[in-house]
Structures are given as structure tokens and as C-alpha cells.
Design a protein around this motif. Structure first.
Motif, PDB file in Angstrom:
ATOM      1  N   LEU A 294       0.827  -1.199   0.000  1.00  8.72           N
ATOM      2  CA  LEU A 294       0.000   0.000   0.000  1.00  8.72           C
ATOM      3  C   LEU A 294       0.868   1.258   0.000  1.00  8.72           C
ATOM      4  O   LEU A 294       0.582   2.222  -0.729  1.00  8.72           O
ATOM      5  N   LEU A 295       1.921   1.255   0.785  1.00  7.64           N
ATOM      6  CA  LEU A 295       2.814   2.416   0.816  1.00  7.64           C
ATOM      7  C   LEU A 295       3.495   2.640  -0.528  1.00  7.64           C
ATOM      8  O   LEU A 295       3.681   3.786  -0.959  1.00  7.64           O
ATOM      9  N   ALA A 296       3.863   1.566  -1.196  1.00  2.00           N
ATOM     10  CA  ALA A 296       4.499   1.709  -2.508  1.00  2.00           C
ATOM     11  C   ALA A 296       3.548   2.384  -3.491  1.00  2.00           C
ATOM     12  O   ALA A 296       3.949   3.249  -4.283  1.00  2.00           O
ATOM     13  N   THR A 297       2.277   2.006  -3.437  1.00  3.99           N
ATOM     14  CA  THR A 297       1.273   2.634  -4.298  1.00  3.99           C
ATOM     15  C   THR A 297       1.114   4.109  -3.945  1.00  3.99           C
ATOM     16  O   THR A 297       1.009   4.974  -4.818  1.00  3.99           O
ATOM     17  N   PHE A 298       1.093   4.413  -2.648  1.00  5.07           N
ATOM     18  CA  PHE A 298       0.965   5.801  -2.194  1.00  5.07           C
ATOM     19  C   PHE A 298       2.144   6.648  -2.661  1.00  5.07           C
ATOM     20  O   PHE A 298       1.967   7.753  -3.199  1.00  5.07           O
ATOM     21  N   HIS A 299       3.360   6.143  -2.464  1.00  6.77           N
ATOM     22  CA  HIS A 299       4.545   6.923  -2.844  1.00  6.77           C
ATOM     23  C   HIS A 299       4.577   7.173  -4.351  1.00  6.77           C
ATOM     24  O   HIS A 299       4.960   8.271  -4.804  1.00  6.77           O
ATOM     25  N   ALA A 300       4.173   6.185  -5.128  1.00  6.93           N
ATOM     26  CA  ALA A 300       4.137   6.366  -6.580  1.00  6.93           C
ATOM     27  C   ALA A 300       3.086   7.400  -6.964  1.00  6.93           C
ATOM     28  O   ALA A 300       3.325   8.259  -7.826  1.00  6.93           O
ATOM     29  N   ALA A 301       1.923   7.344  -6.320  1.00 11.26           N
ATOM     30  CA  ALA A 301       0.857   8.305  -6.614  1.00 11.26           C
ATOM     31  C   ALA A 301       1.283   9.721  -6.235  1.00 11.26           C
ATOM     32  O   ALA A 301       0.983  10.691  -6.948  1.00 11.26           O
ATOM     33  N   ARG A 302       1.991   9.847  -5.121  1.00 11.58           N
ATOM     34  CA  ARG A 302       2.396  11.159  -4.622  1.00 11.58           C
ATOM     35  C   ARG A 302       3.364  11.861  -5.580  1.00 11.58           C
ATOM     36  O   ARG A 302       3.387  13.093  -5.668  1.00 11.58           O
ATOM     37  N   LYS A 303       4.144  11.082  -6.316  1.00 12.54           N
ATOM     38  CA  LYS A 303       5.079  11.681  -7.265  1.00 12.54           C
ATOM     39  C   LYS A 303       4.357  12.389  -8.413  1.00 12.54           C
ATOM     40  O   LYS A 303       4.934  13.250  -9.078  1.00 12.54           O
ATOM     41  N   ALA A 304       3.093  12.014  -8.653  1.00 12.21           N
ATOM     42  CA  ALA A 304       2.316  12.666  -9.710  1.00 12.21           C
ATOM     43  C   ALA A 304       1.696  13.981  -9.239  1.00 12.21           C
ATOM     44  O   ALA A 304       1.280  14.804 -10.069  1.00 12.21           O
ATOM     45  N   ASP A 305       1.617  14.183  -7.933  1.00 13.83           N
ATOM     46  CA  ASP A 305       0.885  15.325  -7.384  1.00 13.83           C
ATOM     47  C   ASP A 305       1.300  16.675  -7.969  1.00 13.83           C
ATOM     48  O   ASP A 305       0.436  17.490  -8.330  1.00 13.83           O
ATOM     49  N   PRO A 306       2.600  16.972  -8.085  1.00 14.51           N
ATOM     50  CA  PRO A 306       2.988  18.305  -8.577  1.00 14.51           C
ATOM     51  C   PRO A 306       2.558  18.571 -10.019  1.00 14.51           C
ATOM     52  O   PRO A 306       2.525  19.743 -10.440  1.00 14.51           O
ATOM     53  N   TYR A 307       2.251  17.511 -10.761  1.00 15.69           N
ATOM     54  CA  TYR A 307       1.928  17.668 -12.174  1.00 15.69           C
ATOM     55  C   TYR A 307       0.427  17.769 -12.446  1.00 15.69           C
ATOM     56  O   TYR A 307       0.012  17.844 -13.602  1.00 15.69           O
ATOM     57  N   VAL A 308      -0.380  17.772 -11.382  1.00 19.72           N
ATOM     58  CA  VAL A 308      -1.836  17.842 -11.560  1.00 19.72           C
ATOM     59  C   VAL A 308      -2.373  18.963 -10.664  1.00 19.72           C
ATOM     60  O   VAL A 308      -3.008  18.715  -9.631  1.00 19.72           O
ATOM     61  N   PRO A 309      -2.135  20.212 -11.033  1.00 14.16           N
ATOM     62  CA  PRO A 309      -2.545  21.329 -10.161  1.00 14.16           C
ATOM     63  C   PRO A 309      -4.048  21.397  -9.926  1.00 14.16           C
ATOM     64  O   PRO A 309      -4.482  21.908  -8.891  1.00 14.16           O
ATOM     65  N   VAL A 310      -4.854  20.871 -10.858  1.00 16.94           N
ATOM     66  CA  VAL A 310      -6.311  20.910 -10.663  1.00 16.94           C
ATOM     67  C   VAL A 310      -6.767  19.914  -9.606  1.00 16.94           C
ATOM     68  O   VAL A 310      -7.876  20.029  -9.073  1.00 16.94           O
ATOM     69  N   ALA A 311      -5.934  18.926  -9.292  1.00 18.67           N
ATOM     70  CA  ALA A 311      -6.265  17.922  -8.269  1.00 18.67           C
ATOM     71  C   ALA A 311      -4.950  17.394  -7.721  1.00 18.67           C
ATOM     72  O   ALA A 311      -4.487  16.315  -8.100  1.00 18.67           O
ATOM     73  N   PRO A 312      -4.323  18.134  -6.797  1.00 22.43           N
ATOM     74  CA  PRO A 312      -2.929  17.867  -6.431  1.00 22.43           C
ATOM     75  C   PRO A 312      -2.682  16.750  -5.433  1.00 22.43           C
ATOM     76  O   PRO A 312      -1.597  16.662  -4.871  1.00 22.43           O
ATOM     77  N   THR A 313      -3.666  15.878  -5.198  1.00 23.22           N
ATOM     78  CA  THR A 313      -3.442  14.668  -4.392  1.00 23.22           C
ATOM     79  C   THR A 313      -4.169  13.511  -5.060  1.00 23.22           C
ATOM     80  O   THR A 313      -5.097  13.717  -5.850  1.00 23.22           O
ATOM     81  N   ARG A 314      -3.749  12.290  -4.729  1.00 27.85           N
ATOM     82  CA  ARG A 314      -4.447  11.113  -5.255  1.00 27.85           C
ATOM     83  C   ARG A 314      -5.891  11.094  -4.773  1.00 27.85           C
ATOM     84  O   ARG A 314      -6.783  10.628  -5.486  1.00 27.85           O
ATOM     85  N   ILE A 315      -6.134  11.624  -3.583  1.00 29.34           N
ATOM     86  CA  ILE A 315      -7.501  11.694  -3.056  1.00 29.34           C
ATOM     87  C   ILE A 315      -8.344  12.626  -3.917  1.00 29.34           C
ATOM     88  O   ILE A 315      -9.473  12.280  -4.322  1.00 29.34           O
ATOM     89  N   ALA A 316      -7.820  13.806  -4.209  1.00 26.44           N
ATOM     90  CA  ALA A 316      -8.562  14.757  -5.036  1.00 26.44           C
ATOM     91  C   ALA A 316      -8.817  14.190  -6.427  1.00 26.44           C
ATOM     92  O   ALA A 316      -9.906  14.364  -6.992  1.00 26.44           O
ATOM     93  N   ARG A 317      -7.825  13.506  -6.979  1.00 28.82           N
ATOM     94  CA  ARG A 317      -8.013  12.934  -8.313  1.00 28.82           C
ATOM     95  C   ARG A 317      -9.089  11.858  -8.311  1.00 28.82           C
ATOM     96  O   ARG A 317      -9.843  11.702  -9.266  1.00 28.82           O
ATOM     97  N   ALA A 318      -9.153  11.080  -7.213  1.00 31.41           N
ATOM     98  CA  ALA A 318     -10.145  10.011  -7.125  1.00 31.41           C
ATOM     99  C   ALA A 318     -11.568  10.566  -7.103  1.00 31.41           C
ATOM    100  O   ALA A 318     -12.480   9.984  -7.700  1.00 31.41           O
ATOM    101  N   PHE A 319     -11.757  11.695  -6.426  1.00 31.71           N
ATOM    102  CA  PHE A 319     -13.108  12.227  -6.280  1.00 31.71           C
ATOM    103  C   PHE A 319     -13.435  13.294  -7.325  1.00 31.71           C
ATOM    104  O   PHE A 319     -14.487  13.226  -7.967  1.00 31.71           O
TER     105      PHE A 319
END
Length: 659
Positions: A294-319
């Protein structure tokens, strides 16, 4: 990028060239391009002057060309991904060491980056509107289908995540999926203090799906309570990671989950053709592998955060991006069900039927469903005889679809477009993404044939596949292929799954059965709503503790699971402090997927109410599934005449309790 360009001068020049009527398009298009443009992309002003389109015929031709090409691109990438996962997904014997490496490779991870480098993404952003969720919710009901297709065209370029980041996320999810797919417990080797073996030889159950379904089936067993309590102990060991590593998918050792002791199984108890495993009495716990994945998935998702300013977390992207439902609204819907005063009233009815106080396993009480009153062995015998292989289920699909209310011609048309495979894991439906390719139905087929658990999952997955065929082959724009989010395809799959016993020839529902269906839907929604809250809270915890170790995440999941249990479930089911809500495998292998299930139950109930009023199922299912990927409320208004809501389920449950 805007600081390197005189934006006002650029826009003014374009308006002078193309006319005042184009000002709104120019303003928006230029801003959309500049938000993603990088210095290495070259001369942005020259690109914009060259690629801005004003001729309506050229704009229409560009749109049509892009829609066709993206269907082919997405479809073939999807097929490549399916082939790379072929052996990890399907039950085709032991895996070669190279298979997990192939499954971790995502050939589509470079596509968006490449399309930006090729400037195609910028052509889209320059000439078509990139909308916000607020705009889609407010203005969407007045849009044409072409406007909706344009919104979906541009949404694929609302982020510019580097390919290596996307690939890392794919590897982490693939590893988590394989870990879960091979997480089996050999039930004959669960023993109590006296050495008794409550479960039959050869029964191999994957966590959590099969463990939960076995627990449901044990209500009809005279020895069911003993078996259920044993399963609960197994589940708690998995969540707390106190399960001995030696017992996972190992039929050569015996395990007492209560004392947590392990010993070599007597040779006469070992299943024929059992896989080779080390025989050891080592009771050392699994080393927090569940939470490392689960942590590996989280860390990989977090690396995308800076590139998605409209939804800057995996949580925001999910919803915000995937579900197009704000997290707070989803949480409010779930809490509305969890806190309903109807819960203790339904529980009181269950206690009367069971003749005892409720216990934690009653979270999965199946007694409101007609099949819950039938012994699992009876249903297993019926399904094994009918479906000895995956091919047998495939051949029976036209009859099943006919029984669901589709015309013979439509049933045959659908069955010809769905392929069936025997799954290594519990089962899943894999969509097709271009016309000419077909969805795949994957379900587990044990030695000796498909048991009832596998059949029940197969009917559920068939619902997904039928939706996938309609929403690809019959939608007016392939850019709108699909449904608003995963909750909707789950809802349509639930509609099929609810009729699994009827399709076995075990009778059609009457007024009493309809009342039971309502109570069953309510209880299932209540059960999974808490699990979804746990999933959501765990992701918030990970963002608040980004440097956590697996053991720390384990402790957090256990604490969150206990907190949600104590708040909503312990007053009804007892056993304060159990971490049981953390057992769902989706939390590990499908990031933030679990909220789709309670949402799916609420949506399915609204659909069922509509079907009871309008029917028949076949024609209405097709009408709904072909509306495509618009916003959730707009889809529901088209399908049922009302937005997504918990009120229909709560009203019907109140009425059912009064009957």
C-alpha cells in the motif's frame, strides 16, 4: 510559462487576425496551452498562431479525426496491457519469474507525455474547452452530445505527468494486484485447539472475497458459527499482520488462528496435487507486506501530485476527476446510511431470525437474500454441474441474458462480444476500449467446476461486461464511452448479481422477496459504507505521514478500522475494538476504489426502483448504459429521473420494516 510570453499581446494579435467573435475561444485556448507548455516545447506564440482553428468545417474534421484516432490508440494500448497481464490474471498454472515483470510494465504510460511532445495535446487544449467539475455540473445539462465529447477530449490533457512517474505507479499497482491474487488460505488446514478441521479438504479461499463469501454460506451450516468465528480470527490476523507467513497459500501446514500455532500437516490431510511449499512450523508473522504494498502505491501516486494542479493529491483525483463527486458529498451520503435510525431496527429483526445477539460476522448477514437460506453445498453442486469450465459459462450466456429480459437477438449479440476466462484471482471484468475488441469476463473456476462463489462473481462481472459492450458499441461518441465512474458500472453489475439465483432456476421474487431485497440492499450498503470510510481515512493518514514505515501504517489502519467500528458497528454487532473493517483487499490492490461500492449500492437501488416502475430490464439497461460518461447526476437524471441520493433506499427500508 506565461512570464516568458506577452500573453496580452498574443491574445490581441489573434483577435485581430480571427475576429472579435473568436475572443472567448482565444482567451481560453491560450490560457490552457500556457498552463502546460514548457520551455523545451519551443516557440509557443508561433505554435498558437499556426494551430488555432476558426473554420467550423476544419474544426469538425479535426474533432472527428482525433476521436477516431484516440479510440484506436486507447484500444490497442488496452489490448497490449491485457496481454502483458495474461498469465498473472488467468489461472494457467505456476507463474514464470518473468511474468510479474511483464505485468508491471504499462505500455500506455508514455502516451500522454508523447502526445504533449508531439504537440497533439496542445492542439486539443488550444481549440477545445477544458472544463472544470463545477462547469460540468452546472452547465452540463444544457450541453449537446458534441459538447460533452469535447469535454472528454480535453480532459485527457488536464495533467502532464512524466512517463516515468506513470510507469512507477503502474508497477506498484501491478505488484499489489499479484500479491492479493495469490493470497489464499487452505481452509482444511485451519484447526481448533482440539485438532478439529471444520472445513472440507481442498477448499482454498482468496482473501478477502472468498473468506467473506464462505462466511455468508456458513449461516446454513449447523456448524456455521464455529466456522464463522474461525474466519473472523483469520481476517483479524491478516489486518494486524500477525498471520504466520508460512500459512499463506500453503496446504502443507496446519494453523490454529486463535493460538497462532503452526505445525506440519499430516500427510493424509494434504490435498492431492497440492503445490510444493516449504513444510515448516515457523509461526513468524508476515513482515507487514500488506502495508508495504500500500505504501508503494501511495509513494508512486504522490510523485504525480505536482503535475496535476487541478487535483494535487491522489484523493482529489479520485473524487474530483475520476468520480466527479466531491469527497464531502460522498462522505455525507455514507454517513447518512451509517447513522440511520433504521440500523438498529433491521438488526433487531435479524436477531429474531437468528435467535441470538448479533456478532461481528453478521456484518455480512445474507439472510435477507433467498440464497442465504440454502446450504452452500446445494448451490455449489448446482453450479459445478452446470459450469464445469469457463467455456461452459460462456456457452450459457445467451440463455442467461434472455432470462434477464434481453431479446434473443440482443442476447446473442451481447454474448458474441464477451469473452470468458478462468481467473487466477477472485474475478474481474476487463473492458475493451475500441470497437472490434471485446471485454473479458474473468471468474474463478476451481478444480471440479465453478462453485457458487465463482458463479455469483461471474454474474456480477457479466453485468460489467454488458455495460461495457453497450457503452462502447452503442454510444454516439466513443469519447463518451463508459459510464460516469466506477460506482455506476458496479451498480449495473449489482443489478445482474441480484438475479443470480433466479437465473439458476430457483424461483422469481414475490412481494415477500421484494421486501427482503430492500432489507438486503440496506444492510449491504451499511456494511460497505464503513469500509469505504476506512479506505478514505487511510489515504488521508498517509498524506499526513508521508514518511511512515509499513509497521506505522499497519498500526494506523488498525486504529482507523477500530475507530470506525466502535463508532458505527460495535453498538449493533459488539466486539469493540475489532479491526475487521480493514480486511478488504481493494484497499491494497485498487487505490481508493472502495467508496464506489456503497455509491454503487445506492445507485443500483435507484435503478432497481426505476426498473420496477418501467421495465423490462433489458431495454432499460441498454438505454441507461448507452448514455455514456457524463456527470453522475446527469446520468442518473437520464436513467431514473433523480440525482444520486440515499433517500430512495432509506424510504424503501422504512416501508419494508413497517410491512
Amino acid at each position: 510559462m506565461s512570464e516568458l510570453v506577452d500573453v496580452a499581446a498574443l491574445k490581441s494579435a489573434l483577435v485581430s487576425k480571427h475576429g472579435e467573435a473568436q475572443r472567448a475561444r482565444i482567451e481560453r485556448g491560450v490560457d490552457q496551452v500556457l498552463a502546460q507548455w514548457r520551455p523545451e516545447d519551443g516557440d509557443v506564440a508561433a505554435f498558437i498562431h499556426e494551430q488555432f482553428i476558426t473554420d467550423p468545417k476544419v474544426l469538425d474534421a479535426t474533432f472527428a479525426r482525433l476521436e477516431r484516432l484516440f479510440e484506436q490508440l486507447d484500444g490497442h494500448m488496452n489490448e497490449l496491457g491485457r496481454e502483458l497481464n495474461w498469465y498473472t490474471d488467468l489461472d494457467l498454472g505456476p507463474l514464470l519469474t518473468v511474468e510479474p515483470l511483464l505485468a508491471a510494465y504499462d505500455p500506455s504510460s508514455n502516451v500522454t507525455s508523447d502526445l504533449f511532445r508531439a504537440k497533439v495535446g496542445f492542439v486539443v487544449l488550444l481549440n477545445f474547452p477544458l472544463t472544470t467539475l463545477a462547469e460540468r455540473m452546472e452547465q452540463g445539462p444544457t450541453w449537446t452530445r458534441r459538447q460533452w465529447a469535447e469535454a472528454r477530449l480535453t480532459s485527457r490533457f488536464n495533467r502532464r505527468v512524466p512517463a516515468e512517474v506513470e510507469q512507477e505507479s503502474s508497477r506498484a499497482i501491478a505488484a499489489a494486484n499479484l500479491y492479493i491474487a495469490e493470497y489464499n488460505i487452505w481452509m482444511h488446514h485451519l484447526v481448533d485447539a482440539a485438532g478439529n478441521r471444520p472445513f472440507p479438504k481442498g477448499l482454498r479461499l482468496i482473501s478477502h472475497w472468498n473468506l467473506r463469501d464462505e462466511l455468508k454460506g456458513d449461516y446454513a451450516d449447523p456448524n456455521g458459527l464455529v466456522k464463522q468465528r474461525l474466519i473472523l480470527q483469520v481476517m483479524e490476523r491478516i489486518v494486524t499482520q500477525t498471520i504466520p507467513a508460512a500459512v499463506i497459500d500453503n496446504p502443507r501446514v496446519d494453523w490454529d488462528p486463535f493460538t497462532n500455532t503452526v505445525k506440519a500437516a499430516p500427510p493424509e490431510t494434504v490435498e492431492e496435487d497440492a503445490p510444493k511449499r516449504e513444510v515448516t512450523a515457523d509461526a513468524a508473522s508476515e513482515p507487514d507486506t500488506r502495508y508495504a504494498r500500500l505504501l508503494a502505491t501511495f509513494h508512486a501516486a504522490r510523485k504525480a501530485d505536482p503535475y496535476v494542479p487541478v487535483a494535487p493529491t491522489r484523493i482529489a483525483r479520485a473524487f474530483e476527476l475520476a468520480r466527479e463527486l466531491p469527497e464531502e458529498r460522498v462522505k455525507a451520503l455514507l454517513t447518512q446510511v451509517l447513522e440511520s435510525p433504521l440500523v438498529p431496527r433491521v438488526a433487531k429483526l435479524m436477531e429474531a431470525r437468528l435467535g441470538r445477539k448479533l456478532e461481528p460476522q453478521d456484518l455480512w448477514y445474507p439472510g435477507f437474500k433467498p440464497g442465504g437460506k440454502r446450504p452452500e453445498s446445494e448451490l455449489d453442486a448446482l453450479t459445478r454441474k452446470r459450469y464445469p469450465t469457463a467455456e461452459a459459462f460462456a456457452k450459457d450466456m445467451p440463455r442467461i441474458l434472455l432470462g434477464l429480459g434481453f431479446t434473443r437477438a440482443k442476447a446473442e449479440w451481447l454474448a458474441a462480444r464477451i469473452q470468458v476466462d478462468a481467473s487466477r484471482g477472485a474475478g474481474h471484468a476487463q473492458q475493451a476500449m475500441r470497437r472490434g475488441d471485446f471485454p473479458r469476463l474473468r471468474t474463478r473456476v476451481e478444480k471440479g467446476g465453478m462453485n457458487y462463489k465463482g458463479y455469483n462473481i461471474a454474474v456480477h462481472e457479466l453485468g460489467h461486461n454488458v455495460e461495457q459492450v453497450f457503452s462502447l458499441y452503442s454510444v454516439d461518441h466513443t469519447l463518451l464511452a463508459g459510464v460516469p465512474n466506477n460506482a455506476f458500472t458496479e451498480a449495473l453489475a449489482f443489478v445482474f448479481q441480484a438475479r443470480d439465483l433466479e437465473l439458476l432456476g430457483l424461483g422469481k421474487p414475490d412481494a415477500v422477496a421484494e421486501r427482503e431485497r430492500v432489507l438486503n440492499d440496506f444492510w449491504q450498503t451499511w456494511e460497505i459504507a464503513g469500509v469505504a470510510l476506512v479506505d478514505m481515512a487511510v489515504w488521508h493518514w498517509m498524506y499526513e505521514h508521508p514518511d511512515a514505515k509499513p509497521a506505522e501504517l499497519r498500526d494506523a489502519v488498525v486504529a482507523i478500522s477500530r475507530d470506525v467500528w466502535n463508532r458505527y458497528y460495535a453498538p449493533v454487532l459488539g466486539r469493540e475494538g475489532t479491526p475487521l473493517l480493514g480486511i478488504y483487499s481493494h484497499m491494497i490492490s485498487y487505490p481508493l476504489y472502495l467508496p464506489d461500492y456503497p455509491l454503487g449500492h445506492l445507485i443500483a437501488f435507484q435503478i432497481e426502483e426505476h426498473l420496477h416502475r418501467k421495465g423490462p430490464l433489458g431495454a432499460e439497461f441498454e438505454r441507461m448504459a448507452t448514455h455514456g460518461a457524463v456527470t453522475p447526476d446527469q446520468w442518473m437524471m437520464h436513467a431514473t429521473g433523480a440525482p444520486v441520493s440515499a433517500e430512495p433506499l432509506l424510504r424503501a427500508t422504512e416501508a419494508a420494516l413497517k410491512q
